[in-house]
Design an enzyme around this catalytic site. Structure first.
Site, PDB file in Angstrom:
ATOM      1  N   ILE A   1      -2.864  -1.212  -5.102  1.00 26.57           N
ATOM      2  CA  ILE A   1      -3.228  -0.861  -3.738  1.00 26.57           C
ATOM      3  C   ILE A   1      -4.142   0.357  -3.801  1.00 26.57           C
ATOM      4  O   ILE A   1      -4.166   1.081  -4.799  1.00 26.57           O
ATOM      5  CB  ILE A   1      -1.992  -0.588  -2.838  1.00 26.57           C
ATOM      6  CG1 ILE A   1      -1.106   0.506  -3.438  1.00 26.57           C
ATOM      7  CG2 ILE A   1      -1.199  -1.860  -2.607  1.00 26.57           C
ATOM      8  CD1 ILE A   1       0.122   0.828  -2.574  1.00 26.57           C
ATOM      9  N   ASP A   2      -4.912   0.570  -2.754  1.00 26.76           N
ATOM     10  CA  ASP A   2      -5.917   1.631  -2.761  1.00 26.76           C
ATOM     11  C   ASP A   2      -5.292   3.013  -2.897  1.00 26.76           C
ATOM     12  O   ASP A   2      -4.132   3.232  -2.535  1.00 26.76           O
ATOM     13  CB  ASP A   2      -6.748   1.583  -1.472  1.00 26.76           C
ATOM     14  CG  ASP A   2      -7.545   0.302  -1.337  1.00 26.76           C
ATOM     15  OD1 ASP A   2      -7.825  -0.326  -2.372  1.00 26.76           O
ATOM     16  OD2 ASP A   2      -7.874  -0.060  -0.196  1.00 26.76           O
TER      17      ASP A   2
END
Length: 348
Positions: free
Chosen positions: A155-156
């Site tokens: 995930i970012d």
């Protein structure tokens, strides 16, 4: 002398180091190599890729090619340069982890916002992988996944929430297959600009923006991106923003962020996708100050990976995990709830 011959001659005169190796999968349609690499190489423009090809730095099956070469299934693509690549060894760092679940096969962690998942350009330390390398003696890797032990998804940096880590080769293979089959359950909570009228689905081909490679763009051309699907439903309407749940069917880079921007509802305070400006609301100074206060409470995009579900590699039981909103997201949401219920009469 032909350009290809000259390039080969230059390669014979100096030692070359492989910086990137891509094994093309069996389902790949014929596609120009410069277009193919644009979707595979981060922060690389088509012009830079073509220059690299012209310089003989891109090999296909150990041969120099032209930009017009069409990639086909099972090709081996190498990017070679005269300088050795940066040290790719991941060094352990004693970084605290919020472990939600752990057994011999898998571990589920709740990543904090601001932590990069794996080492990469400008982020070689302080990542989740550095922390995992300290926590474990050894984690598995997959072909093409060097430097990212245990990871089957990510995930970012400024997105918080749940990630599953594979602790064995079998677990990595088993989980990777579930991601490939889209059988993993992934639900995100997001706060977006605007009043979303009804639940819906966003689909389209998502790929790197041609002008800014740091962000993703939606295309209607399969050669420019990968197919992506996000289902969203309204959780709470708060006037000028809406709290939604997004369920991923695919898992592309920046998928939710790009999808919501494409339908006119960027994530609240998402700098890369235009959500860090006041997009809805009044022109009054009190309202502007209220939004600025919310930005200060939540200095990142309002996105949290809240629910993660998968079939356990050994027990075959479908496990589901959920984590509450982190404090920064919760505080900003509470301020919007207060604003919404008072119709903006007591903005603070």
């Amino acid at each position: 002398m032909m350009a290809e011959d000259l390039a080969l001659q230059e390669q014979d005169e100096q030692e070359l180091f492989e910086h990137l190796r891509i094994e093309v999968d069996k389902g790949q349609a014929l596609l120009r190599i410069d277009k193919f690499l644009m979707n595979r190489v981060e922060n690389a423009s088509r012009n830079k890729i073509q220059n690299a090809i012209d310089a003989g730095s891109v090999l296909v099956n150990d041969s120099v090619i032209k930009s017009s070469y069409k990639v086909k299934p099972f090709d081996i693509i190498s990017v070679v340069l005269p300088d050795p690549p940066r040290d790719t060894e991941v060094y352990p760092e004693d970084i605290p982890l919020d472990i939600i679940f752990e057994d011999d096969e898998v571990m589920v962690v709740n990543k904090v916002a601001g932590m990069v998942v794996h080492p990469g350009f400008n982020n070689y330390t302080g990542t989740l992988v550095n922390a995992l390398t300290h926590h474990f003696n050894q984690l598995p890797t997959m072909p093409g996944n060097a430097g990212r032990p245990g990871l089957v998804h990510r995930i970012d940096k400024d997105t918080s929430g749940l990630l599953v880590i594979a602790k064995s080769e079998w677990a990595m293979t088993y989980l990777a297959k579930q991601f490939f089959d889209h059988s993993i359950m992934r639900k995100y909570v997001a706060m977006v600009w605007g009043d979303i009228a009804e639940d819906g689905t966003v689909t389209g081909y998502i790929g790197r923006n041609l002008k800014d490679r740091r962000v993703m763009t939606m295309y209607d051309d399969s050669e420019k991106g990968k197919w992506s699907v996000t289902h969203y439903r309204v959780l709470e309407r708060l006037g000028y923003v809406t709290l939604i749940e997004c369920q991923l069917e695919t898992g592309r880079t920046h998928q939710i962020r790009a999808h919501m921007q494409s339908i006119g509802h960027p994530l609240f305070n998402d700098v890369a996708y235009g959500g860090d400006r006041i997009l809805k609301g009044t022109v009054f100074n009190k309202y502007r100050q209220f939004v600025e206060n919310c930005f200060a409470l939540l200095p990142r995009q309002a996105l949290h990976a809240q629910v993660l579900g998968f079939e356990h590699p050994k027990s075959k039981e479908f496990l589901t995990f959920e984590t509450p909103l982190p404090e920064d997201f919760r505080l900003a949401l509470e301020k919007w709830r207060g604003y919404s219920t008072t119709s903006g009469q007591e903005i603070n």
